[in-house]
Design a protein around this motif. Sequence first.
Motif, PDB file in Angstrom:
ATOM      1  N   GLU A  31      74.125  49.161  81.778  1.00 45.26           N
ATOM      2  CA  GLU A  31      74.739  47.897  82.217  1.00 45.26           C
ATOM      3  C   GLU A  31      76.021  47.584  81.449  1.00 45.26           C
ATOM      4  N   HIS A  32      76.130  48.076  80.186  1.00 41.62           N
ATOM      5  CA  HIS A  32      77.247  47.663  79.344  1.00 41.62           C
ATOM      6  C   HIS A  32      78.229  48.764  78.964  1.00 41.62           C
ATOM      7  N   ALA A  33      77.819  50.012  79.050  1.00 43.07           N
ATOM      8  CA  ALA A  33      78.695  51.106  78.610  1.00 43.07           C
ATOM      9  C   ALA A  33      79.688  51.499  79.687  1.00 43.07           C
ATOM     10  N   ALA A  34      80.849  51.976  79.245  1.00 44.24           N
ATOM     11  CA  ALA A  34      81.865  52.475  80.177  1.00 44.24           C
ATOM     12  C   ALA A  34      81.363  53.754  80.840  1.00 44.24           C
ATOM     13  N   ARG A  35      81.863  54.021  82.015  1.00 42.03           N
ATOM     14  CA  ARG A  35      81.417  55.194  82.758  1.00 42.03           C
ATOM     15  C   ARG A  35      81.693  56.485  81.976  1.00 42.03           C
ATOM     16  N   LYS A  36      82.835  56.544  81.271  1.00 42.44           N
ATOM     17  CA  LYS A  36      83.171  57.732  80.494  1.00 42.44           C
ATOM     18  C   LYS A  36      82.131  57.974  79.411  1.00 42.44           C
ATOM     19  N   PHE A  37      81.728  56.901  78.725  1.00 45.47           N
ATOM     20  CA  PHE A  37      80.713  56.994  77.680  1.00 45.47           C
ATOM     21  C   PHE A  37      79.384  57.476  78.263  1.00 45.47           C
ATOM     22  N   GLU A  65      75.597  53.912  68.731  1.00 43.65           N
ATOM     23  CA  GLU A  65      76.936  54.488  68.882  1.00 43.65           C
ATOM     24  C   GLU A  65      77.780  53.670  69.852  1.00 43.65           C
ATOM     25  N   LEU A  66      77.136  53.089  70.852  1.00 47.54           N
ATOM     26  CA  LEU A  66      77.847  52.253  71.816  1.00 47.54           C
ATOM     27  C   LEU A  66      78.561  51.109  71.110  1.00 47.54           C
ATOM     28  N   PHE A  67      77.878  50.470  70.144  1.00 43.65           N
ATOM     29  CA  PHE A  67      78.478  49.349  69.415  1.00 43.65           C
ATOM     30  C   PHE A  67      79.478  49.831  68.380  1.00 43.65           C
ATOM     31  N   GLU A  68      79.209  51.004  67.769  1.00 36.81           N
ATOM     32  CA  GLU A  68      80.125  51.525  66.758  1.00 36.81           C
ATOM     33  C   GLU A  68      81.470  51.920  67.366  1.00 36.81           C
ATOM     34  N   THR A  69      81.435  52.506  68.561  1.00 33.61           N
ATOM     35  CA  THR A  69      82.674  52.962  69.213  1.00 33.61           C
ATOM     36  C   THR A  69      83.265  51.909  70.133  1.00 33.61           C
ATOM     37  N   LYS A  70      82.490  50.851  70.381  1.00 37.50           N
ATOM     38  CA  LYS A  70      82.906  49.773  71.300  1.00 37.50           C
ATOM     39  C   LYS A  70      83.296  50.340  72.675  1.00 37.50           C
ATOM     40  N   ALA A  71      82.501  51.283  73.123  1.00 35.65           N
ATOM     41  CA  ALA A  71      82.777  51.927  74.418  1.00 35.65           C
ATOM     42  C   ALA A  71      82.151  51.132  75.551  1.00 35.65           C
ATOM     43  N   PHE A  72      82.515  49.861  75.599  1.00 35.37           N
ATOM     44  CA  PHE A  72      81.928  48.982  76.603  1.00 35.37           C
ATOM     45  C   PHE A  72      82.687  49.052  77.933  1.00 35.37           C
ATOM     46  N   LYS A  73      82.010  48.655  78.935  1.00 32.55           N
ATOM     47  CA  LYS A  73      82.588  48.603  80.277  1.00 32.55           C
ATOM     48  C   LYS A  73      83.689  47.549  80.308  1.00 32.55           C
ATOM     49  N   SER A  74      84.837  47.902  80.862  1.00 36.05           N
ATOM     50  CA  SER A  74      85.945  46.947  80.963  1.00 36.05           C
ATOM     51  C   SER A  74      85.782  46.063  82.185  1.00 36.05           C
ATOM     52  N   GLY A  75      86.533  44.966  82.191  1.00 31.85           N
ATOM     53  CA  GLY A  75      86.480  44.069  83.341  1.00 31.85           C
ATOM     54  C   GLY A  75      86.897  44.759  84.620  1.00 31.85           C
ATOM     55  N   ASN A  76      87.943  45.604  84.522  1.00 36.14           N
ATOM     56  CA  ASN A  76      88.419  46.327  85.705  1.00 36.14           C
ATOM     57  C   ASN A  76      87.350  47.265  86.249  1.00 36.14           C
ATOM     58  N   GLU A  77      86.628  47.896  85.319  1.00 38.26           N
ATOM     59  CA  GLU A  77      85.586  48.837  85.739  1.00 38.26           C
ATOM     60  C   GLU A  77      84.466  48.109  86.457  1.00 38.26           C
ATOM     61  N   GLU A  78      84.140  46.914  85.988  1.00 40.65           N
ATOM     62  CA  GLU A  78      83.108  46.123  86.652  1.00 40.65           C
ATOM     63  C   GLU A  78      83.551  45.764  88.069  1.00 40.65           C
ATOM     64  N   GLU A  79      84.822  45.362  88.193  1.00 46.79           N
ATOM     65  CA  GLU A  79      85.342  45.012  89.511  1.00 46.79           C
ATOM     66  C   GLU A  79      85.329  46.214  90.452  1.00 46.79           C
ATOM     67  N   GLU A  80      85.667  47.397  89.898  1.00 46.81           N
ATOM     68  CA  GLU A  80      85.669  48.609  90.722  1.00 46.81           C
ATOM     69  C   GLU A  80      84.266  48.953  91.210  1.00 46.81           C
ATOM     70  N   GLU A  81      83.268  48.764  90.331  1.00 48.40           N
ATOM     71  CA  GLU A  81      81.896  49.052  90.733  1.00 48.40           C
ATOM     72  C   GLU A  81      81.442  48.102  91.834  1.00 48.40           C
ATOM     73  N   VAL A  82      81.806  46.833  91.687  1.00 47.79           N
ATOM     74  CA  VAL A  82      81.454  45.855  92.726  1.00 47.79           C
ATOM     75  C   VAL A  82      82.112  46.229  94.041  1.00 47.79           C
TER      76      VAL A  82
END
Length: 224
Positions: A31-37, A65-82
């Motif tokens: 739900e929170h990680a970027a697609r690349k991650f 590691e998700l929090f250490e690298t801050k590889a979170f999903k961006s707002g644009n990525e969320e919009e693209e998924e929607v």
Amino acid sequence: MACADVERKWSSDEINSDDVGKKDIIIFIQEHAARKFLGEKKMLGATKNIAKAFKKEALVVIYNELFETKAFKSGNEEEEEVAEVTKATEELKVTEKVVVEKVPEAKKEPPRYKKRILKKGDDRSLPHKGDTVHVWYTGKLDDGTVFDTNIVTGRKKKNAQALRFKVGTGKVIRGWDEALLTMGIRERAEIVIEPEWAYGAKGIEGKIPPNSRLTFEVELEAIN
């Protein structure tokens, strides 16, 4: 949720306890990680499949590691998924509409018999498929030859019995099955049946020639 707002859901003690399962961790990461991650960690796909592939300890490492690298999903990525989900939904609706439009309506076969009522019966007592009907009949060819009857006269009349069968179940020729379902008790009718709903191209050897149209005088005596 923007990346800056993502906070740890579980502390170290909580995530390592039995209260948090593998599926809980997988769902949070997806739900929170970027697609690349997710792709790098092989976390794309169905939750149950990922749960089979990873031990909980490995999932905890990826979570941290998700929090250490801050590889979170961006707002644009969320919009693209929607947008992708919306597009897929619209395409599905269009596909369903096309499929529905392409399914032809079932054409009802025209009746292959004609009925002429000779004596009116009780229209309120029509038989239904599977009912046992009691029938008196005489069958003739086009030239008037009687090929079958259960009507007798003279001394044998008292021993005569009406033909009994379950109507609409294929026990008799289709012309009979269809026509009798339109007859009330004590109705007598002349039924002319085309070969397709009679004995067809085969006929009955020595009795009914191939492709014969048949005429029956039928009386419905009773329904059980």
